[in-house]
Every structure is written in C-alpha cells, then in structure tokens.
Scaffold this motif. Sequence first.
Motif, PDB file in Angstrom:
ATOM      1  N   ALA A  14      31.091 -25.151  -7.121  1.00  0.00           N
ATOM      2  CA  ALA A  14      30.938 -23.922  -7.216  1.00  0.00           C
ATOM      3  C   ALA A  14      30.123 -23.843  -8.673  1.00  0.00           C
ATOM      4  CB  ALA A  14      31.195 -22.696  -6.487  1.00  0.00           C
ATOM      5  N   ALA A  15      30.592 -24.273  -9.539  1.00  0.00           N
ATOM      6  CA  ALA A  15      29.964 -23.965 -11.266  1.00  0.00           C
ATOM      7  C   ALA A  15      28.252 -24.879 -11.234  1.00  0.00           C
ATOM      8  CB  ALA A  15      31.184 -24.904 -12.396  1.00  0.00           C
ATOM      9  N   VAL A  18      26.197 -22.920  -9.961  1.00  0.00           N
ATOM     10  CA  VAL A  18      25.584 -21.991 -10.826  1.00  0.00           C
ATOM     11  C   VAL A  18      24.368 -22.666 -11.410  1.00  0.00           C
ATOM     12  CG1 VAL A  18      26.657 -20.378 -11.995  1.00  0.00           C
ATOM     13  CG2 VAL A  18      27.519 -20.457  -9.962  1.00  0.00           C
ATOM     14  N   ASP A  21      21.426 -23.245  -9.464  1.00  0.00           N
ATOM     15  CA  ASP A  21      20.533 -21.449  -9.593  1.00  0.00           C
ATOM     16  C   ASP A  21      19.953 -21.196 -11.473  1.00  0.00           C
ATOM     17  OD1 ASP A  21      21.238 -21.644  -7.052  1.00  0.00           O
ATOM     18  OD2 ASP A  21      23.531 -20.525  -7.987  1.00  0.00           O
ATOM     19  N   TYR A  22      21.227 -21.787 -12.152  1.00  0.00           N
ATOM     20  CA  TYR A  22      20.146 -21.160 -13.601  1.00  0.00           C
ATOM     21  C   TYR A  22      18.894 -21.506 -13.241  1.00  0.00           C
ATOM     22  CZ  TYR A  22      19.140 -21.921 -18.302  1.00  0.00           C
ATOM     23  OH  TYR A  22      18.744 -21.377 -20.183  1.00  0.00           O
ATOM     24  N   THR A  73      31.328 -18.609  -7.436  1.00  0.00           N
ATOM     25  CA  THR A  73      30.220 -18.252  -7.079  1.00  0.00           C
ATOM     26  C   THR A  73      29.361 -17.310  -7.149  1.00  0.00           C
ATOM     27  OG1 THR A  73      29.751 -20.408  -5.385  1.00  0.00           O
ATOM     28  CG2 THR A  73      27.313 -18.879  -6.018  1.00  0.00           C
ATOM     29  N   LEU A  76      30.477 -16.852 -11.277  1.00  0.00           N
ATOM     30  CA  LEU A  76      30.297 -17.354 -12.103  1.00  0.00           C
ATOM     31  C   LEU A  76      28.584 -16.717 -12.315  1.00  0.00           C
ATOM     32  CD1 LEU A  76      31.175 -20.221 -11.468  1.00  0.00           C
ATOM     33  CD2 LEU A  76      31.268 -19.395 -13.505  1.00  0.00           C
ATOM     34  N   LEU A  77      27.791 -16.272 -11.178  1.00  0.00           N
ATOM     35  CA  LEU A  77      26.537 -15.618 -11.041  1.00  0.00           C
ATOM     36  C   LEU A  77      26.276 -14.788 -11.607  1.00  0.00           C
ATOM     37  CD1 LEU A  77      24.917 -16.573  -7.664  1.00  0.00           C
ATOM     38  CD2 LEU A  77      24.376 -18.314 -10.003  1.00  0.00           C
ATOM     39  N   VAL A  80      26.704 -15.181 -14.965  1.00  0.00           N
ATOM     40  CA  VAL A  80      25.345 -16.292 -16.388  1.00  0.00           C
ATOM     41  C   VAL A  80      24.409 -15.047 -15.706  1.00  0.00           C
ATOM     42  CG1 VAL A  80      23.223 -17.403 -15.560  1.00  0.00           C
ATOM     43  CG2 VAL A  80      26.012 -18.538 -15.356  1.00  0.00           C
TER      44      VAL A  80
END
Length: 100
Positions: A14-15, A18, A21-22, A73, A76-77, A80
């Motif tokens: 998941a990290a 992310v 995703d970043y 997720t 963490l999202l 972020v």
Amino acid sequence: MSGFYPIIIVVLLAAVGVVADYFIKVSGNGPSYISYPPFLIGMATYALTAVGWFYAMKYMKLGTLGVYYSVTTVILLVIVGVIFFKEELTFYNVLGIILG
C-alpha cells in the motif's frame, strides 16, 4: 508464511502504491497536460506492486488483503495529500474517512 508477515507485506505494498499515486499526481500538476518523467515513475512503481500482490494473494484471503490494503492506502493518501499537496481536510472529509 503466517502471522503478521503477510500483513506487513500488504501494508508495504500500500505504501509503494501511495508513492506511485504521488508521482501520478505530480505528473498532472504542472502547466502542461502531463509531465512524463513523474508519470513513467508512477507507472513503473505500480508495476512493482503487481509482483507483491502475487505473493500476498498466495498467503492471504482476498477479502482480508483488500481490507488491510484499502485502510492503509486511505490513511497514507490523506497524509500525503495534506503534507505534500497542502490539501485541506474539512469536517466532512474526516467524517467520510472515519465512516469509510
């Protein structure tokens, strides 16, 4: 593989997702429609998670894996988004996250 090891793998996946995703978000934040270097980094990072998913699915039930992955997720999202993209959390955002 038993115990917490599969859960740790899912949280790490998941990290990594992310992080991907970043980079995808960064690729679309510039003045042009898309910035290809961060976009390609994001795509490559997503591909790496597919390998990890293969191993995680061998040792965990799909529903259990999905819950751990989704919760990690989302948390963490949000972190972020707030830290790196200066996104604001409203009361309704927080309520939605808690209810989710």
